[in-house]
Design a protein around this motif. Structure first.
Motif, short mmCIF file in Angstrom:
data_model
loop_
_atom_site.label_atom_id
_atom_site.label_comp_id
_atom_site.label_asym_id
_atom_site.label_seq_id
_atom_site.Cartn_x
_atom_site.Cartn_y
_atom_site.Cartn_z
N GLU A 1 0.80 -1.47 0.11
CA GLU A 1 0.19 0.24 -0.01
C GLU A 1 0.78 1.32 -0.17
O GLU A 1 0.53 2.16 -0.74
CB GLU A 1 -0.83 0.12 1.21
N ALA A 2 1.67 1.51 1.01
CA ALA A 2 2.50 2.69 1.15
C ALA A 2 3.91 2.45 1.22
O ALA A 2 4.45 1.49 1.38
CB ALA A 2 2.24 3.31 2.45
N ARG A 3 4.70 3.41 0.87
CA ARG A 3 6.38 3.32 0.82
C ARG A 3 7.01 4.47 1.66
O ARG A 3 6.53 5.55 1.46
CB ARG A 3 6.80 3.44 -0.57
N ARG A 4 7.63 4.19 2.68
CA ARG A 4 8.11 5.03 3.53
C ARG A 4 9.62 4.65 3.79
O ARG A 4 10.22 3.81 3.45
CB ARG A 4 7.63 4.83 5.04
N GLN A 5 10.28 6.07 4.25
CA GLN A 5 11.50 6.01 4.24
C GLN A 5 12.00 5.81 5.96
O GLN A 5 11.26 6.06 6.70
CB GLN A 5 12.23 7.49 4.13
N LEU A 6 13.11 4.84 6.11
CA LEU A 6 13.24 4.25 7.34
C LEU A 6 14.70 4.54 7.57
O LEU A 6 15.66 4.30 6.75
CB LEU A 6 12.99 2.83 7.10
N SER A 7 14.88 4.79 8.97
CA SER A 7 16.39 4.80 9.44
C SER A 7 16.68 3.50 10.35
O SER A 7 15.87 3.38 10.96
CB SER A 7 16.71 6.24 10.09
N VAL A 8 17.81 3.06 10.29
CA VAL A 8 18.12 1.92 11.05
C VAL A 8 19.06 2.10 12.06
O VAL A 8 20.31 2.76 11.57
CB VAL A 8 18.66 0.74 10.18
N ALA A 9 19.04 1.76 13.11
CA ALA A 9 20.17 1.86 14.16
C ALA A 9 20.25 0.71 15.01
O ALA A 9 19.10 0.11 15.44
CB ALA A 9 19.99 2.90 15.22
N TYR A 10 21.43 0.02 15.30
CA TYR A 10 21.54 -1.25 16.06
C TYR A 10 22.56 -0.81 17.08
O TYR A 10 23.63 -0.21 16.73
CB TYR A 10 21.99 -2.45 15.00
N TYR A 11 22.36 -1.28 18.12
CA TYR A 11 23.29 -0.83 19.35
C TYR A 11 23.78 -2.56 19.90
O TYR A 11 22.86 -3.27 20.64
CB TYR A 11 22.45 -0.36 20.33
#
Length: 111
Positions: free
Chosen positions: A2-12
């Motif tokens: 349905e939709a497309r979004r920008q995503l940021s990824v952070a792993y600790y």
């Protein structure tokens, strides 16, 4: 999808926590599924998802197909920092597992 979004990824790594923020970042409230997987909802519009969080991320992958853990969303994501486009939440989680837990140089995104 349905939709497309920008995503940021952070792993600790020291805490084994993965954060996925739908951009732009906004204040949120949290809802937990199972196994320490959280969905973040916009504080002002609590029907709008704004991100995800996973505690003990390295333990999540065997349960990725369980709909009580990872919801099947009609949304796809772009992660510009890593060249990913139109990828599902499950595929982002699999990619992050390969990158951050297995520390693979090359990644495979399932179709």
């Amino acid at each position: 999808m349905e939709a497309r979004r920008q995503l940021s990824v952070a792993y600790y790594e020291d805490k084994d926590i993965l954060y996925l923020h739908i951009l732009p970042k906004r204040p949120f409230v949290v809802s937990e599924t199972n196994l320490g997987f959280f969905i973040h909802y916009d504080m002002e519009n609590q029907e709008s998802m704004v991100g995800f969080e996973c505690l003990d991320f390295s333990l999540l992958i065997p349960h990725i197909d369980d709909p009580e853990v990872i919801p099947d969303l009609p949304i796809s994501f772009d992660v510009k920092d890593f060249g990913l486009e139109e990828v599902s939440l499950k595929n982002i989680l699999e990619w992050a597992y390969q990158k951050y837990i297995l520390k693979l140089e090359a990644f495979r995104i399932a179709a």
